[in-house]
Design a protein around this motif. Structure first.
Motif, PDB file in Angstrom:
ATOM      1  N   VAL A  23       0.853  -1.181   0.000  1.00 51.83           N
ATOM      2  CA  VAL A  23       0.000   0.000   0.000  1.00 51.83           C
ATOM      3  C   VAL A  23       0.889   1.231   0.000  1.00 51.83           C
ATOM      4  O   VAL A  23       2.109   1.124   0.126  1.00 51.83           O
ATOM      5  CB  VAL A  23      -0.942   0.000   1.228  1.00 51.83           C
ATOM      6  N   ARG A  24       0.301   2.402  -0.129  1.00 51.22           N
ATOM      7  CA  ARG A  24       1.095   3.635  -0.093  1.00 51.22           C
ATOM      8  C   ARG A  24       1.944   3.669   1.161  1.00 51.22           C
ATOM      9  O   ARG A  24       1.436   3.564   2.276  1.00 51.22           O
ATOM     10  CB  ARG A  24       0.170   4.853  -0.141  1.00 51.22           C
ATOM     11  N   ARG A  25       3.241   3.789   0.984  1.00 50.82           N
ATOM     12  CA  ARG A  25       4.240   3.809   2.060  1.00 50.82           C
ATOM     13  C   ARG A  25       4.177   2.563   2.940  1.00 50.82           C
ATOM     14  O   ARG A  25       4.599   2.580   4.085  1.00 50.82           O
ATOM     15  CB  ARG A  25       4.113   5.060   2.918  1.00 50.82           C
ATOM     16  N   GLY A  26       3.691   1.459   2.385  1.00 53.91           N
ATOM     17  CA  GLY A  26       3.663   0.198   3.120  1.00 53.91           C
ATOM     18  C   GLY A  26       5.066  -0.259   3.474  1.00 53.91           C
ATOM     19  O   GLY A  26       5.995  -0.081   2.705  1.00 53.91           O
ATOM     20  N   LEU A  27       5.234  -0.880   4.646  1.00 53.89           N
ATOM     21  CA  LEU A  27       6.547  -1.260   5.166  1.00 53.89           C
ATOM     22  C   LEU A  27       6.539  -2.721   5.584  1.00 53.89           C
ATOM     23  O   LEU A  27       5.598  -3.201   6.195  1.00 53.89           O
ATOM     24  CB  LEU A  27       6.900  -0.377   6.369  1.00 53.89           C
ATOM     25  N   ARG A  28       7.621  -3.435   5.280  1.00 52.30           N
ATOM     26  CA  ARG A  28       7.838  -4.812   5.737  1.00 52.30           C
ATOM     27  C   ARG A  28       9.290  -4.920   6.175  1.00 52.30           C
ATOM     28  O   ARG A  28      10.141  -4.251   5.622  1.00 52.30           O
ATOM     29  CB  ARG A  28       7.578  -5.815   4.612  1.00 52.30           C
TER      30      ARG A  28
END
Length: 109
Positions: A23-28
């Motif tokens: 997603v927008r600016r999604g982080l993992r």
């Protein structure tokens, strides 16, 4: 998640390919378990693996060996989604693709 497919003539190894939605600016921030190749289908990804930083755009790819740590793995855009195709080669009996790191667990708190 679908089951990995055995690789013919390479005993004990399997392959699985997954689309990953950022997603927008999604982080993992996981640690990779198997060999891993990513190809950016759409959007742009920012990734820092161990000491190497790699911004990648649509149609670019990169490879990661087992055990590397993602301190950054995210969508580069604040407005548009991104989607890489992740291809893993792993031990046939291993159902785990990634493992959380201390960094990932701390970011969830």
């Amino acid at each position: 998640m679908q089951a990995p497919d055995a690789i013919p003539k390479i005993l004990g190894k399997s392959l699985i390919a997954l689309e990953v939605d950022y997603v927008r600016r999604g982080l993992r921030a996981p640690r990779q378990v198997g060999f891993h190749l990513r190809y950016v289908i759409s959007g742009a990804i920012e990734s820092k693996v161990n000491d190497g930083y790699a911004p990648l755009s649509c149609s670019e790819s990169w490879y990661e060996p087992p055990g590397v740590i993602h301190s950054i793995s995210r969508n580069a855009s604040k407005t548009e989604p991104a989607k890489p195709l992740a291809v893993f080669v792993l031990d046939t009996n291993d159902n785990t693709l990634t493992m959380p790191t201390k960094y990932a667990l701390d970011s969830l708190r």
